[in-house]
Design a protein around this motif. Structure first.
Motif, PDB file in Angstrom:
ATOM      1  N   ALA A  84      -5.182   0.804   1.266  1.00  0.00           N
ATOM      2  CA  ALA A  84      -5.041  -0.234   2.292  1.00  0.00           C
ATOM      3  C   ALA A  84      -6.377  -0.923   2.568  1.00  0.00           C
ATOM      4  O   ALA A  84      -6.435  -2.148   2.712  1.00  0.00           O
ATOM      5  N   THR A 117      -7.166  -4.829   1.971  1.00  0.00           N
ATOM      6  CA  THR A 117      -7.641  -5.624   3.102  1.00  0.00           C
ATOM      7  C   THR A 117      -8.908  -6.383   2.749  1.00  0.00           C
ATOM      8  O   THR A 117      -9.135  -7.507   3.212  1.00  0.00           O
ATOM      9  N   GLU A 154       0.818  -1.208   0.000  1.00  0.00           N
ATOM     10  CA  GLU A 154       0.000   0.000   0.000  1.00  0.00           C
ATOM     11  C   GLU A 154       0.858   1.267   0.000  1.00  0.00           C
ATOM     12  O   GLU A 154       0.496   2.276  -0.599  1.00  0.00           O
ATOM     13  N   ARG A 200      -3.504   6.502   0.765  1.00  0.00           N
ATOM     14  CA  ARG A 200      -3.008   5.256   1.351  1.00  0.00           C
ATOM     15  C   ARG A 200      -4.118   4.523   2.095  1.00  0.00           C
ATOM     16  O   ARG A 200      -4.202   3.291   2.054  1.00  0.00           O
TER      17      ARG A 200
END
Length: 399
Positions: free
Chosen positions: A319, A323, A292, A315
């Motif tokens: 992320a 996930t 990321e 970011r």
């Protein structure tokens, strides 16, 4: 005490602000009233609830705290711990670009400490990573030539009563900062010889950021930071104590390109230039840094110029998507799609990009009926598709 403030028409047109929840937009406007003439205000859920949402019984302290986090994540406010009493405070990042203060009064609130590198970086981002003395770019990562690194200059020197409040601070190179201190009063500032080779330093920092090696010179600094920003978030978000430099909220939001007399005159800002998407592959995990982080750096390097993208927001979206099991290649294509259109990077806009990509992919997979037939009736259409299926089967056998 609350103060009379203004809201400019461009506020409602800004895409970053426009994608915020309505209550978050209302809270952002209310911070103009709650902040003093330096853009500082108390930043606790109880205080914000009592000041901005006193009649809204449906909003709990937890809801208000979530709205506060939304503004911090968007880079519109910068939370910190200030003063001997360690109060929870915040800075309205581009306050002086939102407000023209005719007769500014001295702030009674403690400013964020310049001993914290993240605070210094905050001012650099507010100033567009441009030295306010010489007008040249400042490397965004530490470089070997310390004369080119970031420093914070006091417009009114501390020896003459200047303070550490935001209106008295500006980003500068170390060399320019030292040169200004050594310039006799009344003499015009001239760029010092220490700026020689600045282009190489800026390019080096840019290259290290792209290649994932930016932590080499910054690790020791990050380990020694007295991170008051993380201390502020710790009671609400325990994971914040492990955040890195990439999690710092950027300060280039809130219409910095269009507002204020310090930069372009109102309404004369240059709109972001649409980018062309490339066919480059997604950034992959190499073991050096988290994917990321590398994907964020690559995206910002390509699309940040002329746009209001912030490192923390981009970011976070990347992320969260990873996930949730998103394929990195598909995610990168969606990011390129948004970047080429200068669209904000949020969970919502990312879903729109995925939808567009998948629709385009489905369109490219459409197979026409043989010989351009315009078949009508169920039996005729079934016969046509059976012919296509047989053709594909034969091609598969030949392969």
């Amino acid at each position: 005490m609350p103060r009379i403030r203004t809201v400019k028409p461009e506020f409602w047109e800004d895409e970053v602000v426009g994608l915020l929840p309505r209550d978050a937009r209302l809270l952002f406007i209310s911070t103009f009233n709650m902040a003093d003439d330096e853009g500082l205000l108390r930043w606790t859920p109880a205080y914000i609830k009592a000041s901005a949402f006193m009649y809204d019984d449906d909003l709990t302290l937890k809801h208000v705290e979530a709205l506060m986090d939304t503004l911090a994540d968007a880079g519109l406010l910068f939370p910190y711990i200030g003063g001997v009493a360690r109060q929870q405070m915040a800075v309205v990042v581009n306050f002086r670009k939102h407000q023209k203060i005719n007769r500014p009064q001295k702030s009674k609130l403690p400013p964020p400490s310049l001993g914290n590198y993240r605070v210094r970086e905050m001012y650099a981002r507010r100033d567009g990573w441009t030295c306010q003395l010489c007008g040249l770019p400042i490397p965004r990562l530490l470089v070997v030539n310390d004369s080119h690194n970031l420093s914070i200059d006091h417009i009114r020197p501390q020896s003459a009563g200047g303070t550490d409040h935001p209106s008295n601070l500006r980003a500068a190179h170390q060399a320019c900062y030292q040169s200004r201190r050594n310039t006799p009063d009344g003499e015009e500032f001239a760029p010092p010889p220490g700026l020689a080779g600045l282009d190489d330093s800026v390019n080096d920092a840019l290259t290290r950021s792209m290649n994932g090696h930016g932590d080499t010179l910054n690790d020791s600094l990050n380990r020694s930071l007295n991170d008051s920003v993380n201390e502020f978030h710790a009671p609400h978000n325990p994971e914040a104590t492990t955040s890195t430099q990439s999690d710092i909220p950027s300060l280039n939001h809130s219409l910095p390109e269009r507002k204020g007399r310090e930069g372009n005159r109102e309404g004369k800002g240059t709109p972001p230039t649409p980018r062309q998407s490339s066919d480059s592959p997604a950034v992959v995990q190499t073991g050096e840094r988290a994917i990321e982080d590398r994907m964020t750096d690559a995206f910002l390097e390509r699309y940040r110029s002329g746009n209001a993208y912030t490192q923390r927001q981009v970011r976070k979206v990347i992320a969260d998507a990873l996930t949730n099991g998103t394929n990195p290649d598909e995610l990168w294509k969606a990011l390129e799609r948004l970047g080429s259109l200068s669209k904000p990077i949020t969970a919502n806009t990312l879903q729109f990009a995925f939808s567009e990509l998948r629709q385009a992919q489905q369109a490219s997979n459409v197979i026409a009926l043989p010989n351009g037939q315009q078949l009508t009736g169920t039996d005729a259409k079934v016969a046509g598709w059976m012919a296509i299926a047989e053709q594909l089967r034969q091609e598969g056998d030949l392969a």
